[in-house]
Motif scaffolding. Sequence first.
Motif, short mmCIF file in Angstrom:
data_model
loop_
_atom_site.label_atom_id
_atom_site.label_comp_id
_atom_site.label_asym_id
_atom_site.label_seq_id
_atom_site.Cartn_x
_atom_site.Cartn_y
_atom_site.Cartn_z
N PHE A 189 0.84 -1.20 0.00
CA PHE A 189 0.00 0.00 0.00
C PHE A 189 0.88 1.26 0.00
O PHE A 189 0.60 2.22 -0.72
CB PHE A 189 -0.93 -0.02 1.22
N ALA A 190 1.96 1.26 0.78
CA ALA A 190 2.86 2.41 0.83
C ALA A 190 3.55 2.63 -0.52
O ALA A 190 3.71 3.78 -0.96
CB ALA A 190 3.90 2.20 1.93
N VAL A 191 3.94 1.56 -1.19
CA VAL A 191 4.59 1.69 -2.51
C VAL A 191 3.62 2.28 -3.52
O VAL A 191 3.97 3.17 -4.31
CB VAL A 191 5.13 0.32 -2.98
N ILE A 192 2.36 1.83 -3.49
CA ILE A 192 1.37 2.36 -4.43
C ILE A 192 1.11 3.83 -4.16
O ILE A 192 1.06 4.65 -5.10
CB ILE A 192 0.07 1.53 -4.35
N LEU A 193 0.96 4.21 -2.88
CA LEU A 193 0.73 5.63 -2.56
C LEU A 193 1.93 6.49 -2.96
O LEU A 193 1.76 7.60 -3.47
CB LEU A 193 0.45 5.80 -1.07
N THR A 194 3.13 6.00 -2.75
CA THR A 194 4.33 6.75 -3.13
C THR A 194 4.36 6.96 -4.64
O THR A 194 4.67 8.05 -5.12
CB THR A 194 5.59 6.00 -2.67
N ALA A 195 4.03 5.94 -5.40
CA ALA A 195 4.03 6.07 -6.86
C ALA A 195 2.97 7.05 -7.33
O ALA A 195 3.21 7.83 -8.26
CB ALA A 195 3.80 4.70 -7.49
N VAL A 196 1.83 7.07 -6.68
CA VAL A 196 0.75 7.97 -7.10
C VAL A 196 1.10 9.42 -6.78
O VAL A 196 0.92 10.32 -7.61
CB VAL A 196 -0.58 7.57 -6.43
N PHE A 197 1.63 9.67 -5.57
CA PHE A 197 1.85 11.06 -5.16
C PHE A 197 3.16 11.64 -5.66
O PHE A 197 3.34 12.86 -5.63
CB PHE A 197 1.78 11.18 -3.64
N THR A 198 4.08 10.86 -6.13
CA THR A 198 5.33 11.41 -6.66
C THR A 198 5.35 11.48 -8.17
O THR A 198 6.32 11.95 -8.75
CB THR A 198 6.54 10.58 -6.18
N ALA A 199 4.31 11.03 -8.83
CA ALA A 199 4.25 11.09 -10.29
C ALA A 199 4.11 12.56 -10.71
O ALA A 199 3.39 13.33 -10.08
CB ALA A 199 3.07 10.28 -10.80
N PRO A 200 4.82 12.96 -11.76
CA PRO A 200 4.70 14.34 -12.22
C PRO A 200 3.29 14.57 -12.78
O PRO A 200 2.67 13.65 -13.32
CB PRO A 200 5.76 14.46 -13.32
N PRO A 201 2.79 15.80 -12.62
CA PRO A 201 1.45 16.07 -13.14
C PRO A 201 1.44 15.97 -14.67
O PRO A 201 2.42 16.28 -15.34
CB PRO A 201 1.16 17.49 -12.68
N ALA A 202 0.34 15.53 -15.18
CA ALA A 202 0.20 15.39 -16.64
C ALA A 202 0.14 16.79 -17.26
O ALA A 202 -0.55 17.68 -16.78
CB ALA A 202 -1.05 14.61 -16.96
N ALA A 203 0.87 16.98 -18.34
CA ALA A 203 0.90 18.27 -19.03
C ALA A 203 -0.37 18.42 -19.85
O ALA A 203 -0.84 17.47 -20.47
CB ALA A 203 2.12 18.36 -19.93
N GLU A 204 -0.90 19.63 -19.82
CA GLU A 204 -2.09 19.89 -20.63
C GLU A 204 -1.67 20.03 -22.09
O GLU A 204 -0.53 20.35 -22.41
CB GLU A 204 -2.78 21.16 -20.15
N LYS A 205 -2.60 19.84 -22.99
CA LYS A 205 -2.28 19.87 -24.42
C LYS A 205 -1.92 21.27 -24.90
O LYS A 205 -1.18 21.42 -25.85
CB LYS A 205 -3.47 19.33 -25.21
N SER A 206 -2.43 22.32 -24.28
CA SER A 206 -2.16 23.67 -24.75
C SER A 206 -0.78 24.16 -24.32
O SER A 206 -0.26 25.08 -24.91
CB SER A 206 -3.24 24.63 -24.24
N GLU A 207 -0.20 23.56 -23.32
CA GLU A 207 1.12 23.98 -22.86
C GLU A 207 2.20 23.41 -23.77
O GLU A 207 2.07 22.33 -24.33
CB GLU A 207 1.37 23.50 -21.43
N GLN A 208 3.27 24.15 -23.90
CA GLN A 208 4.41 23.66 -24.64
C GLN A 208 5.24 22.76 -23.73
O GLN A 208 5.35 23.04 -22.54
CB GLN A 208 5.27 24.82 -25.13
N PRO A 209 5.82 21.75 -24.29
CA PRO A 209 6.67 20.90 -23.45
C PRO A 209 7.92 21.65 -23.05
O PRO A 209 8.34 22.59 -23.72
CB PRO A 209 6.99 19.72 -24.36
N PRO A 210 8.54 21.28 -21.98
CA PRO A 210 9.77 21.98 -21.57
C PRO A 210 10.86 21.74 -22.61
O PRO A 210 10.89 20.72 -23.28
CB PRO A 210 10.13 21.32 -20.23
#
Length: 100
Positions: free
Chosen positions: A66-87
């Motif tokens: 459960f701790a591994v799953i929560l860590t993976a969910v909360f440390t994932a980078p936010p998904a970029a919106e389509k209108s934003e340019q990629p870095p």
Amino acid sequence: MNPSMDDRRALAEIERCLGRDDPGLVSRMDALNEKFTEAKSDGPVERQRWDGRWVAALVLVVVALFAVILTAVFTAPPAAEKSEQPPPIGRAPAVSVYVR
């Protein structure tokens, strides 16, 4: 827990007194003991009892998963919106300011 020697003697004395007072009870108890002894030896294999260590290990594994799953969910980078340019990849372009 095994009863102590004093307890065994006391239980043996109680058993002798009951046998003297009620012989029918002794015969019924002997019949029941024979019946259940046969059923136990001929019956299916007893189910393995869960030891406290196995339960603790299972709980620990579930909590760790459960701790591994929560860590993976909360440390994932936010998904970029389509209108934003990629870095930008690589170095940023240099900006030159020439003032006279």
